[in-house]
Design a protein around this motif. Structure first.
Motif, PDB file in Angstrom:
ATOM      1  N   ASN A 217      50.941  39.774  47.874  1.00  0.00           N
ATOM      2  CA  ASN A 217      51.422  41.151  47.910  1.00  0.00           C
ATOM      3  C   ASN A 217      50.332  42.075  47.366  1.00  0.00           C
ATOM      4  OD1 ASN A 217      53.432  43.182  48.326  1.00  0.00           O
ATOM      5  ND2 ASN A 217      53.877  43.179  46.134  1.00  0.00           N
ATOM      6  N   ALA A 218      49.617  41.597  46.348  1.00  0.00           N
ATOM      7  CA  ALA A 218      48.508  42.350  45.753  1.00  0.00           C
ATOM      8  C   ALA A 218      47.200  41.595  45.982  1.00  0.00           C
ATOM      9  CB  ALA A 218      48.778  42.588  44.273  1.00  0.00           C
ATOM     10  N   SER A 219      46.180  41.851  45.170  1.00  0.00           N
ATOM     11  CA  SER A 219      44.835  41.372  45.489  1.00  0.00           C
ATOM     12  C   SER A 219      44.279  40.298  44.574  1.00  0.00           C
ATOM     13  CB  SER A 219      43.847  42.551  45.479  1.00  0.00           C
ATOM     14  OG  SER A 219      44.120  43.458  46.519  1.00  0.00           O
ATOM     15  N   TYR A 220      44.659  40.305  43.290  1.00  0.00           N
ATOM     16  CA  TYR A 220      43.993  39.451  42.307  1.00  0.00           C
ATOM     17  C   TYR A 220      44.943  38.394  41.753  1.00  0.00           C
ATOM     18  CZ  TYR A 220      40.805  43.503  42.085  1.00  0.00           C
ATOM     19  OH  TYR A 220      39.945  44.528  42.393  1.00  0.00           O
ATOM     20  N   TYR A 221      44.341  37.262  41.348  1.00  0.00           N
ATOM     21  CA  TYR A 221      45.073  36.271  40.569  1.00  0.00           C
ATOM     22  C   TYR A 221      44.069  35.388  39.850  1.00  0.00           C
ATOM     23  CZ  TYR A 221      44.451  32.605  44.249  1.00  0.00           C
ATOM     24  OH  TYR A 221      43.963  31.691  45.144  1.00  0.00           O
ATOM     25  N   GLY A 222      44.596  34.488  38.989  1.00  0.00           N
ATOM     26  CA  GLY A 222      43.718  33.546  38.305  1.00  0.00           C
ATOM     27  C   GLY A 222      42.665  34.202  37.446  1.00  0.00           C
ATOM     28  N   GLY A 223      42.991  35.335  36.816  1.00  0.00           N
ATOM     29  CA  GLY A 223      42.031  35.996  35.952  1.00  0.00           C
ATOM     30  C   GLY A 223      40.999  36.825  36.676  1.00  0.00           C
ATOM     31  N   GLY A 224      41.242  37.144  37.941  1.00  0.00           N
ATOM     32  CA  GLY A 224      40.332  38.055  38.638  1.00  0.00           C
ATOM     33  C   GLY A 224      39.829  37.579  39.977  1.00  0.00           C
ATOM     34  N   PHE A 225      40.235  36.379  40.426  1.00  0.00           N
ATOM     35  CA  PHE A 225      39.864  35.955  41.773  1.00  0.00           C
ATOM     36  C   PHE A 225      40.596  36.839  42.780  1.00  0.00           C
ATOM     37  CE2 PHE A 225      38.550  32.363  39.307  1.00  0.00           C
ATOM     38  CZ  PHE A 225      37.414  31.911  39.954  1.00  0.00           C
ATOM     39  N   MET A 226      39.954  37.053  43.939  1.00  0.00           N
ATOM     40  CA  MET A 226      40.435  38.078  44.858  1.00  0.00           C
ATOM     41  C   MET A 226      40.645  37.514  46.266  1.00  0.00           C
ATOM     42  SD  MET A 226      38.799  41.888  45.630  1.00  0.00           S
ATOM     43  CE  MET A 226      37.627  41.632  44.323  1.00  0.00           C
ATOM     44  N   PRO A 227      41.797  36.891  46.511  1.00  0.00           N
ATOM     45  CA  PRO A 227      42.046  36.346  47.853  1.00  0.00           C
ATOM     46  C   PRO A 227      42.329  37.404  48.907  1.00  0.00           C
ATOM     47  CG  PRO A 227      43.969  36.060  46.480  1.00  0.00           C
ATOM     48  CD  PRO A 227      42.884  36.582  45.577  1.00  0.00           C
ATOM     49  N   ALA A 228      42.818  38.584  48.464  1.00  0.00           N
ATOM     50  CA  ALA A 228      43.243  39.605  49.434  1.00  0.00           C
ATOM     51  C   ALA A 228      42.763  40.983  48.991  1.00  0.00           C
ATOM     52  CB  ALA A 228      44.763  39.582  49.575  1.00  0.00           C
ATOM     53  N   LYS A 257      32.122  33.772  45.903  1.00  0.00           N
ATOM     54  CA  LYS A 257      32.546  34.650  47.001  1.00  0.00           C
ATOM     55  C   LYS A 257      34.042  34.939  46.917  1.00  0.00           C
ATOM     56  CE  LYS A 257      28.539  34.756  49.198  1.00  0.00           C
ATOM     57  NZ  LYS A 257      27.767  36.017  49.349  1.00  0.00           N
ATOM     58  N   TYR A 258      34.809  33.937  46.518  1.00  0.00           N
ATOM     59  CA  TYR A 258      36.252  34.098  46.388  1.00  0.00           C
ATOM     60  C   TYR A 258      36.577  35.083  45.275  1.00  0.00           C
ATOM     61  CZ  TYR A 258      41.113  32.511  46.906  1.00  0.00           C
ATOM     62  OH  TYR A 258      42.454  32.438  47.168  1.00  0.00           O
ATOM     63  N   SER A 259      35.816  35.014  44.204  1.00  0.00           N
ATOM     64  CA  SER A 259      35.996  35.946  43.097  1.00  0.00           C
ATOM     65  C   SER A 259      35.676  37.380  43.518  1.00  0.00           C
ATOM     66  CB  SER A 259      35.109  35.547  41.920  1.00  0.00           C
ATOM     67  OG  SER A 259      35.252  36.447  40.841  1.00  0.00           O
ATOM     68  N   GLU A 260      34.739  37.522  44.437  1.00  0.00           N
ATOM     69  CA  GLU A 260      34.301  38.850  44.887  1.00  0.00           C
ATOM     70  C   GLU A 260      35.131  39.384  46.047  1.00  0.00           C
ATOM     71  OE1 GLU A 260      30.272  38.139  45.912  1.00  0.00           O
ATOM     72  OE2 GLU A 260      29.618  37.766  43.845  1.00  0.00           O
ATOM     73  N   GLY A 261      36.073  38.591  46.548  1.00  0.00           N
ATOM     74  CA  GLY A 261      36.892  39.027  47.679  1.00  0.00           C
ATOM     75  C   GLY A 261      36.173  38.936  49.006  1.00  0.00           C
ATOM     76  N   LYS A 262      35.221  38.003  49.112  1.00  0.00           N
ATOM     77  CA  LYS A 262      34.412  37.904  50.324  1.00  0.00           C
ATOM     78  C   LYS A 262      34.662  36.627  51.116  1.00  0.00           C
ATOM     79  CE  LYS A 262      30.686  40.759  48.430  1.00  0.00           C
ATOM     80  NZ  LYS A 262      29.246  40.817  48.033  1.00  0.00           N
ATOM     81  N   VAL A 263      35.747  35.927  50.797  1.00  0.00           N
ATOM     82  CA  VAL A 263      36.089  34.720  51.547  1.00  0.00           C
ATOM     83  C   VAL A 263      37.141  35.080  52.593  1.00  0.00           C
ATOM     84  CG1 VAL A 263      37.220  32.478  51.417  1.00  0.00           C
ATOM     85  CG2 VAL A 263      35.502  33.096  49.721  1.00  0.00           C
ATOM     86  N   ASN A 264      36.746  35.081  53.849  1.00  0.00           N
ATOM     87  CA  ASN A 264      37.666  35.389  54.940  1.00  0.00           C
ATOM     88  C   ASN A 264      37.254  34.632  56.195  1.00  0.00           C
ATOM     89  OD1 ASN A 264      35.624  37.071  56.352  1.00  0.00           O
ATOM     90  ND2 ASN A 264      35.954  38.467  54.622  1.00  0.00           N
ATOM     91  N   SER A 265      38.068  34.723  57.217  1.00  0.00           N
ATOM     92  CA  SER A 265      37.825  33.947  58.436  1.00  0.00           C
ATOM     93  C   SER A 265      36.604  34.448  59.206  1.00  0.00           C
ATOM     94  CB  SER A 265      39.060  33.973  59.335  1.00  0.00           C
ATOM     95  OG  SER A 265      39.417  35.310  59.658  1.00  0.00           O
TER      96      SER A 265
END
Length: 320
Positions: A217-228, A257-265
């Motif tokens: 629903n939001a962007s961050y989890y796990g202390g700042g990792f950014m899946p969305a 990259k996942y922490s920076e929000g840069k992991v995508n398809s």
């Protein structure tokens, strides 16, 4: 207006006494009422929020004074009501607050000042936001499965034992997890919306080999990792990202990259599947518990049915 400050006394911030002394001083000078309620055990924040909401409705504001666990409980207490929630990020991770206040580096003093709690000129806007309903419970931030649940579990234990680590506890929690094979199994049947065309489609698999699966629903989890990174709180859609099962060699370059929000398809088409979801079902074929959590709280369901609840919670945000 009644401002009910629900305080988690063991939350991460050590300056709570000084902060509340200043806020109390301010409320003595204005007509609004400040009520402080401390939680003593799990479930208290939900119960307290629900009780005040039922009694005062839109004539009170519930102020979450803790971390993501406190936010999660209060959201469950206020879902579908006229009572807004306001977040003072006093926890360790504060992942949902990072989205609300638009920064990974939250300064709680700045948040308090922006709402006017120090000068008595209290101001805010109220924004209706979405929630995720899962098996009748509510998720405000991220529901996830696999590797990230293991990291959350270890990170939380480290943070409890060594609060000075802050969000770095979750970074350390990655180490023992990735030293083992990153191959888990999950089945899902998800109702999705195509990002480009807006058309509905079905996304499903049985016994999928995966490393992690985040429904956001939001962007961050796990202390700042950014899946969305582009998730919106009020669009009636959930961003999801699934990382296929992979080796340690392939996983290591993805972590930063996942922490920076840069992991995508687009960037990693061989290992990443992502999109928009509105509802679905996730389960274990053998009936064993899912390796899953919601807002950092582990659950032991063997099957989860979820859906977006559009604009189900009123949230106080900083006034422009």
């Amino acid at each position: 207006m009644k401002f009910v400050f629900i305080v988690n006394p063991i939350a991460g911030n050590d300056n709570k006494a000084r902060i509340f002394a200043r806020i109390k001083s301010t409320f003595r000078q204005i007509d609004d009422e400040m009520i402080i309620e401390e939680t003593k055990c799990q479930g208290d924040a939900k119960r307290i929020a629900l009780e005040y909401s039922q009694q005062y409705g839109g004539n009170c504001i519930i102020v979450s004074c803790g971390g993501d666990g406190t936010v999660h409980e209060i959201a469950n207490g206020l879902a579908g009501s006229d009572t807004p929630m306001l977040i003072l990020p006093l926890g360790t991770g504060n992942d949902f607050a990072k989205k609300v206040y638009g920064t990974k580096k939250i300064n709680v003093e700045n948040v308090i000042k922006a709402f006017g709690f120090y000068n008595g000129k209290i101001k805010y806007d109220i924004k209706p936001i979405d929630l995720i309903d899962y098996n009748g419970e509510k998720c405000i931030n991220v529901m996830s499965f696999g590797l990230d649940t293991l990291v959350e579990t270890i990170g939380k234990k480290l943070a409890d034992k060594a609060p000075f680590l802050g969000h770095n506890a979750y970074n350390l929690g990655i180490v023992p997890v990735i030293m083992k094979p990153l191959h888990y199994s999950i089945s899902y049947d998800i109702n999705c919306i195509d990002k480009k065309t807006g058309e509905s489609f079905n996304y499903k698999s049985d016994n999928k080999d995966y490393a992690l699966f985040a429904i956001c629903n939001a962007s961050y989890y796990g202390g700042g990792f950014m899946p969305a990174p582009d998730a919106l709180l009020d669009d009636g859609k959930l961003d999801f990202v699934l990382v296929k099962g992979l080796s340690l060699v392939k996983a290591l370059p993805l972590i930063s990259k996942y922490s920076e929000g840069k992991v995508n398809s687009d960037a990693f088409p061989d290992v990443i599947e992502d999109g928009y979801a509105v509802s679905g079902r996730v389960w274990m074929e053998d009936g064993s518990p899912l390796l899953g959590n919601c807002d950092g709280e582990n659950f032991d369901y063997s099957e989860v049915n979820f859906k977006v609840e559009n604009k189900a919670l009123k949230l106080c945000v900083i006034k422009d």
